[in-house]
Design an enzyme around this catalytic site. Structure first.
Site, PDB file in Angstrom:
ATOM      1  N   SER A   8       1.997  -6.001  -1.547  1.00 25.48           N
ATOM      2  CA  SER A   8       2.127  -5.125  -0.378  1.00 25.48           C
ATOM      3  C   SER A   8       1.580  -5.829   0.847  1.00 25.48           C
ATOM      4  O   SER A   8       0.375  -6.117   0.924  1.00 25.48           O
ATOM      5  CB  SER A   8       1.342  -3.824  -0.613  1.00 25.48           C
ATOM      6  N   HIS A  33       6.774  -5.825  -0.904  1.00 24.06           N
ATOM      7  CA  HIS A  33       6.644  -4.385  -0.659  1.00 24.06           C
ATOM      8  C   HIS A  33       6.187  -4.155   0.784  1.00 24.06           C
ATOM      9  O   HIS A  33       5.123  -4.637   1.190  1.00 24.06           O
ATOM     10  CB  HIS A  33       5.630  -3.815  -1.655  1.00 24.06           C
ATOM     11  N   ASP A  35       5.158  -1.501   3.562  1.00 31.16           N
ATOM     12  CA  ASP A  35       4.677  -0.132   3.758  1.00 31.16           C
ATOM     13  C   ASP A  35       4.897   0.327   5.191  1.00 31.16           C
ATOM     14  O   ASP A  35       4.197  -0.106   6.109  1.00 31.16           O
ATOM     15  CB  ASP A  35       3.188  -0.054   3.411  1.00 31.16           C
ATOM     16  N   MET A  37       4.648   3.153   7.851  1.00 27.88           N
ATOM     17  CA  MET A  37       3.892   4.392   8.093  1.00 27.88           C
ATOM     18  C   MET A  37       4.091   4.836   9.531  1.00 27.88           C
ATOM     19  O   MET A  37       4.056   4.012  10.445  1.00 27.88           O
ATOM     20  CB  MET A  37       2.404   4.153   7.831  1.00 27.88           C
ATOM     21  N   HIS A  66       9.093   0.827   1.683  1.00 29.26           N
ATOM     22  CA  HIS A  66       8.492   2.092   1.250  1.00 29.26           C
ATOM     23  C   HIS A  66       8.248   2.926   2.503  1.00 29.26           C
ATOM     24  O   HIS A  66       7.284   2.706   3.230  1.00 29.26           O
ATOM     25  CB  HIS A  66       7.180   1.770   0.491  1.00 29.26           C
ATOM     26  N   MET A  68       6.983   5.786   4.411  1.00 29.21           N
ATOM     27  CA  MET A  68       6.070   6.935   4.452  1.00 29.21           C
ATOM     28  C   MET A  68       6.235   7.561   5.832  1.00 29.21           C
ATOM     29  O   MET A  68       5.377   7.421   6.714  1.00 29.21           O
ATOM     30  CB  MET A  68       4.631   6.463   4.208  1.00 29.21           C
ATOM     31  N   MET A 142       3.266   7.321  -6.893  1.00 26.79           N
ATOM     32  CA  MET A 142       2.056   6.907  -6.172  1.00 26.79           C
ATOM     33  C   MET A 142       0.834   7.137  -7.056  1.00 26.79           C
ATOM     34  O   MET A 142       0.648   8.224  -7.606  1.00 26.79           O
ATOM     35  CB  MET A 142       1.889   7.731  -4.879  1.00 26.79           C
ATOM     36  N   GLY A 147      -1.290   5.966   2.534  1.00 31.71           N
ATOM     37  CA  GLY A 147      -1.911   5.826   3.851  1.00 31.71           C
ATOM     38  C   GLY A 147      -2.760   4.579   4.002  1.00 31.71           C
ATOM     39  O   GLY A 147      -2.787   3.980   5.065  1.00 31.71           O
ATOM     40  N   GLY A 149      -4.536   0.908   1.997  1.00 32.50           N
ATOM     41  CA  GLY A 149      -4.707  -0.014   0.880  1.00 32.50           C
ATOM     42  C   GLY A 149      -6.144   0.060   0.369  1.00 32.50           C
ATOM     43  O   GLY A 149      -7.017   0.665   1.003  1.00 32.50           O
ATOM     44  N   GLY A 150      -6.380  -0.512  -0.786  1.00 31.63           N
ATOM     45  CA  GLY A 150      -7.742  -0.635  -1.303  1.00 31.63           C
ATOM     46  C   GLY A 150      -8.354   0.633  -1.860  1.00 31.63           C
ATOM     47  O   GLY A 150      -9.575   0.718  -2.005  1.00 31.63           O
ATOM     48  N   ASP A 181       2.293   2.377  -7.326  1.00 27.29           N
ATOM     49  CA  ASP A 181       1.776   1.895  -6.045  1.00 27.29           C
ATOM     50  C   ASP A 181       0.424   2.523  -5.753  1.00 27.29           C
ATOM     51  O   ASP A 181       0.328   3.742  -5.577  1.00 27.29           O
ATOM     52  CB  ASP A 181       2.791   2.258  -4.943  1.00 27.29           C
ATOM     53  N   GLY A 182      -0.594   1.655  -5.701  1.00 30.40           N
ATOM     54  CA  GLY A 182      -1.920   2.102  -5.279  1.00 30.40           C
ATOM     55  C   GLY A 182      -2.992   1.829  -6.311  1.00 30.40           C
ATOM     56  O   GLY A 182      -2.922   2.331  -7.429  1.00 30.40           O
ATOM     57  N   GLY A 183      -3.947   0.993  -5.935  1.00 26.58           N
ATOM     58  CA  GLY A 183      -5.098   0.750  -6.809  1.00 26.58           C
ATOM     59  C   GLY A 183      -4.790  -0.038  -8.064  1.00 26.58           C
ATOM     60  O   GLY A 183      -5.562  -0.001  -9.026  1.00 26.58           O
ATOM     61  N   GLY A 203      -1.756  -4.637  -3.247  1.00 24.18           N
ATOM     62  CA  GLY A 203      -2.206  -5.146  -1.959  1.00 24.18           C
ATOM     63  C   GLY A 203      -3.493  -5.926  -2.127  1.00 24.18           C
ATOM     64  O   GLY A 203      -3.494  -7.150  -2.206  1.00 24.18           O
TER      65      GLY A 203
END
Ligand code: DX5
Ligand code: ZN
Length: 221
Positions: A8, A33, A35, A37, A66, A68, A142, A147, A149-150, A181-183, A203
């Site tokens: 990402s 990827h 993102d 937003m 992606h 959002m 998700m 919203g 990263g991290g 996607d995420g973590g 990411g």
């Protein structure tokens, strides 16, 4: 099933984006990827179609947009014409407009010859998007609230991955891409793959790692 790793670029340094993209390709990434937003569907604003257009010539890798954003139909033209290979829109952004909006948006994406995906937030049952599975090239589950990263991986998503893979098999689409996607980290990648996801977005786990190529290999397992 082939496992694909999608770094990402949200976690890249935006002032060095071109170099970051080339580095990801050299390091063994399978797609990029992106993102997007809008400051409304999610708080931050990142970038729009212009970013896709500018990075398109720098890599052969598929660009995974992606979105959002609210009212995603208004944006499809820009991302398709900029060269996105797949565009994913959020169930939550669509259901507030009308019952048919998600399906219409997926068909609109396909009308440009671009692959399409539907995304659900951690608190949305995956069954909500079962009706559009036949239209989707990919579904995005998700594993954090979108919203930023991290953030920390929400493990309850694993049950949804199993349900999604089961349903894809049931409708004769065992090849469907299921993206998480995420973590995502080197530590949880194995259980995510075992649950049935085959596209892993990352990411922090790639951009903050000492060596991107090693990080990507570890995520692939
Ligand atoms: C979050 C984005 C993610 C994010 C993932 O809203 O959709 O793609 O960049 O970042 P990590 O892997 O750091 O959680
Ligand atoms: Zn994302």
């Amino acid at each position: 099933m082939q496992i694909k790793i999608a770094p990402s670029i949200l976690s890249a340094n935006f002032s060095e984006m071109g170099e970051a993209i080339k580095k990801m390709e050299r390091s063994g990434a399978d797609m990029i990827h992106c993102d997007v937003m809008d400051g409304s569907f999610v708080e931050p604003i990142t970038f729009g179609g212009q970013m896709i257009k500018n990075i398109r010539p720098l890599t052969k890798l598929p660009l995974d947009a992606h979105l959002m954003v609210e009212h995603p139909q208004t944006q499809i033209k820009f991302f398709a014409e900029a060269g996105a290979d797949i565009i994913t829109v959020h169930y939550k952004a669509c259901e507030k407009i009308s019952d048919n909006y998600l399906e219409e948006t997926l068909r609109l994406i396909k009308s440009y010859g671009v692959k399409c995906g539907a995304a659900v937030n951690p608190d949305v049952p995956v069954e909500k998007i079962f009706p559009v599975f036949p239209l989707c090239d990919m579904v995005l589950l998700m594993s954090v609230y979108p919203g930023y990263g991290g953030q920390k991986f929400i493990p309850e998503v694993l049950e949804k991955v199993k349900k999604a893979r089961g349903y894809a098999n049931k409708i004769g689409r065992p090849d469907m891409d299921i993206e998480i996607d995420g973590g995502v980290t080197a530590e949880n990648a194995k259980i995510i793959r075992e649950a049935g996801a085959n596209v892993l977005v990352a990411g922090y786990a790639i951009f903050k790692a000492p060596d991107a190529a090693t990080a990507i290999l570890n995520l692939k397992g």
